[in-house]
Design a protein around this motif. Sequence first.
Motif, PDB file in Angstrom:
ATOM      1  N   TRP A 151       0.833  -1.201   0.000  1.00 39.08           N
ATOM      2  CA  TRP A 151       0.000   0.000   0.000  1.00 39.08           C
ATOM      3  C   TRP A 151       0.870   1.255   0.000  1.00 39.08           C
ATOM      4  O   TRP A 151       0.613   2.197  -0.760  1.00 39.08           O
TER       5      TRP A 151
ATOM      6  N   PHE B 236       2.984   0.981  -3.638  1.00 36.94           N
ATOM      7  CA  PHE B 236       2.255   0.940  -4.902  1.00 36.94           C
ATOM      8  C   PHE B 236       0.981   1.778  -4.913  1.00 36.94           C
ATOM      9  O   PHE B 236       0.587   2.293  -5.960  1.00 36.94           O
ATOM     10  N   ALA B 237       0.302   1.901  -3.765  1.00 35.65           N
ATOM     11  CA  ALA B 237      -0.982   2.604  -3.732  1.00 35.65           C
ATOM     12  C   ALA B 237      -0.834   4.096  -3.495  1.00 35.65           C
ATOM     13  O   ALA B 237      -1.563   4.895  -4.099  1.00 35.65           O
TER      14      ALA B 237
ATOM     15  N   PRO C 234       1.360   6.284  -4.530  1.00 38.15           N
ATOM     16  CA  PRO C 234       1.604   7.086  -5.745  1.00 38.15           C
ATOM     17  C   PRO C 234       0.320   7.450  -6.493  1.00 38.15           C
ATOM     18  O   PRO C 234       0.272   8.482  -7.172  1.00 38.15           O
ATOM     19  N   LEU C 235      -0.724   6.624  -6.365  1.00 33.30           N
ATOM     20  CA  LEU C 235      -1.999   6.939  -7.007  1.00 33.30           C
ATOM     21  C   LEU C 235      -2.655   8.151  -6.361  1.00 33.30           C
ATOM     22  O   LEU C 235      -3.523   8.803  -6.968  1.00 33.30           O
ATOM     23  N   LEU C 236      -2.230   8.472  -5.132  1.00 35.53           N
ATOM     24  CA  LEU C 236      -2.734   9.655  -4.434  1.00 35.53           C
ATOM     25  C   LEU C 236      -1.768  10.825  -4.555  1.00 35.53           C
ATOM     26  O   LEU C 236      -1.947  11.858  -3.906  1.00 35.53           O
ATOM     27  N   GLY C 237      -0.728  10.638  -5.369  1.00 33.14           N
ATOM     28  CA  GLY C 237       0.253  11.703  -5.568  1.00 33.14           C
ATOM     29  C   GLY C 237       1.394  11.703  -4.577  1.00 33.14           C
ATOM     30  O   GLY C 237       2.178  12.649  -4.521  1.00 33.14           O
TER      31      GLY C 237
ATOM     32  N   GLU D  89       4.693   9.712  -3.622  1.00 34.63           N
ATOM     33  CA  GLU D  89       5.629   8.678  -4.048  1.00 34.63           C
ATOM     34  C   GLU D  89       6.746   8.529  -3.022  1.00 34.63           C
ATOM     35  O   GLU D  89       7.377   9.507  -2.633  1.00 34.63           O
TER      36      GLU D  89
END
Length: 216
Positions: free
Chosen positions: A69, A72-73, A75-78, A80
């Motif tokens: 999480w 990998f997850a 970064p989907l929320l901006g 990194e």
Amino acid sequence: MMVSVDLLPLLFQGAAVTLQVTALSMVVAFVLSFAAGFARLSRIKSIRIASSVYVEVFRGTSLLVQLFWLFFALPLLGIELTALVAGVMALGLNYGAYGSEVVRSAILAIPKGQTEASIALNMSPWLRMRRVILPQALAIMLPSFGNLAIELLKGTSLISLITMADLTYQGMILRTFDSSRTFEIFGLILVMFFVMAYPLTLFMRWLERRFSAGRV
């Protein structure tokens, strides 16, 4: 069994990464253990609830999922994170949650008479904790902290799954190039993990003897 020396340089590089992640994660876990442990004993309800949510979430979910999480997850929320930061955070947060229960239970295990006596001596809450309660509680905490430290070291093998070149990752790379040496490669990894864990075990035992000296 003769071990080819050509395997060792890459495995030693991986062991260095494993030790780095272990040391950094231990610092994070240690700080969180005391922060969350004290927070769960706070008289302020909101602090107790927040710390309880943290502890239950990280104890009640898989370390592997937490690691994925963060890496990998997020970064989907901006957000990194590098593999090192994600690995250290996941291990520190997870083992810090377990450590907080060690801290909380050790403090609660100190007889109430100790607190009452220090209050009678007009000690402030901070002085009471630092001089009376915490020294006794540390002797109770150390065996459990020692177990958590060993578990954390072994748990670092999961960071190979987020591309960190730790000991396990390097072993898998070597196996990819020559699967016929699987037994030799993983045998070496077993030995190297033991060599890293045993001094830590001896150090924690030494700390236990030191803090227990003169106590019944």
